[in-house]
Design an enzyme around this catalytic site. Structure first.
Site, PDB file in Angstrom:
ATOM      1  N   CYS A  51       0.854  -1.186   0.000  1.00  0.00           N
ATOM      2  CA  CYS A  51       0.000   0.000   0.000  1.00  0.00           C
ATOM      3  C   CYS A  51       0.898   1.247   0.000  1.00  0.00           C
ATOM      4  O   CYS A  51       2.002   1.226   0.538  1.00  0.00           O
ATOM      5  CB  CYS A  51      -0.911   0.011   1.218  1.00  0.00           C
ATOM      6  SG  CYS A  51      -2.085   1.394   1.213  1.00  0.00           S
ATOM      7  N   ASP A 103       0.511   3.723   1.711  1.00  0.00           N
ATOM      8  CA  ASP A 103       0.508   4.267   3.080  1.00  0.00           C
ATOM      9  C   ASP A 103       1.935   4.510   3.596  1.00  0.00           C
ATOM     10  O   ASP A 103       2.790   3.627   3.526  1.00  0.00           O
ATOM     11  CB  ASP A 103      -0.220   3.269   3.992  1.00  0.00           C
ATOM     12  CG  ASP A 103      -0.554   3.868   5.343  1.00  0.00           C
ATOM     13  OD1 ASP A 103       0.382   4.310   6.039  1.00  0.00           O
ATOM     14  OD2 ASP A 103      -1.734   3.891   5.702  1.00  0.00           O
ATOM     15  N   CYS A 134      -6.206  -0.011   6.786  1.00  0.00           N
ATOM     16  CA  CYS A 134      -5.961   0.604   5.464  1.00  0.00           C
ATOM     17  C   CYS A 134      -7.088   1.579   5.106  1.00  0.00           C
ATOM     18  O   CYS A 134      -8.262   1.202   5.046  1.00  0.00           O
ATOM     19  CB  CYS A 134      -5.849  -0.491   4.406  1.00  0.00           C
ATOM     20  SG  CYS A 134      -5.472   0.153   2.758  1.00  0.00           S
TER      21      CYS A 134
HETATM   22 CO    CO Z   1      -3.451   1.212   2.950  1.00  0.00          CO
END
Ligand code: CO
Length: 213
Positions: A42, A44, A101
């Site tokens: 991800c 992130d 997430c």
């Molecule tokens: Co995420």
């Protein structure tokens, strides 16, 4: 000091630290790379692939996007995957999702997020496929966590459905596919699924290669 300048200063410190460790630290990697792993994670900021796996430059080939999706019409990830499989010849492909997430959380709502709608729609599709299991979970957080896990498993299966991956399985018995999930609370990674070379996805996704018939 402006915040971005800290990054440039840190870069100088990084260079010095590596050169102290090994004089040819950078030079030895200039001409080629031989990573053994493709990491699909991800975007992130809290899950930097190299940091959480203790890897050095040159060890991981990396692709990151919102909610760590493997989308068959996305030239970006397909290019990364094909280069990793057919040129770099990685032995392992890891899809690593994470609890909490934001992409998955948004996909669970009816929120209109504009351009990201069609991207997160892929996650809604994962939800629909596993609707019975997910809706049987009463606790909202547990259901969210489970969708994070199921999304990783689905994305790993998408990789197994790619023709050049199946070809590499047949000809070179690699790569192994892994589905992992990262826990923001502990920093620990949990293994969810592993698909060995030569596995058989649903028949409809299997390709036959002329040069091997
Ligand atoms: Co995420």
């Amino acid at each position: 000091m402006e915040s971005y300048k800290r990054l440039l200063l840190n870069n100088k410190a990084f260079v010095q630290e590596k050169l102290n460790f090994r004089e040819d630290y950078f030079e030895r990697m200039v001409d080629e790379q031989h990573p053994d792993f493709l990491w699909i994670g991800c975007s992130d900021s809290r899950i930097p692939a190299e940091v959480v796996t203790g890897s050095e430059p040159g060890e991981l080939f990396v692709h990151r996007n919102v909610a760590n999706l493997v989308v068959h019409t996305d030239f970006n990830i397909l290019s990364v995957l094909q280069y990793a499989v057919t040129v770099l010849k990685v032995h392992h492909i890891i899809v690593c999702g994470h609890y909490g997430c934001g992409g998955i959380k948004t996909a669970l709502t009816r929120k209109d997020v504009g351009l990201i709608n069609p991207w997160l729609r892929q996650v809604k599709d994962v939800y629909r496929v596993h609707e019975a299991e997910l809706e049987a979970i009463n606790d909202e957080k547990t259901r969210f966590d489970r969708l994070v896990e199921l999304n990783v498993v689905e994305q790993v299966s998408h990789i197994a459905e790619i023709s050049f991956v199946q070809k590499a399985w047949q000809n070179e018995r690699r790569p192994t596919l892994h589905g992992w999930v990262y826990d923001l609370h502990t920093g620990l990674i949990k293994e969810l699924t592993k698909i060995d070379p030569g596995s058989h996805p649903d028949d409809i996704y299997m390709y036959q290669f002329e040069d091997n018939v």
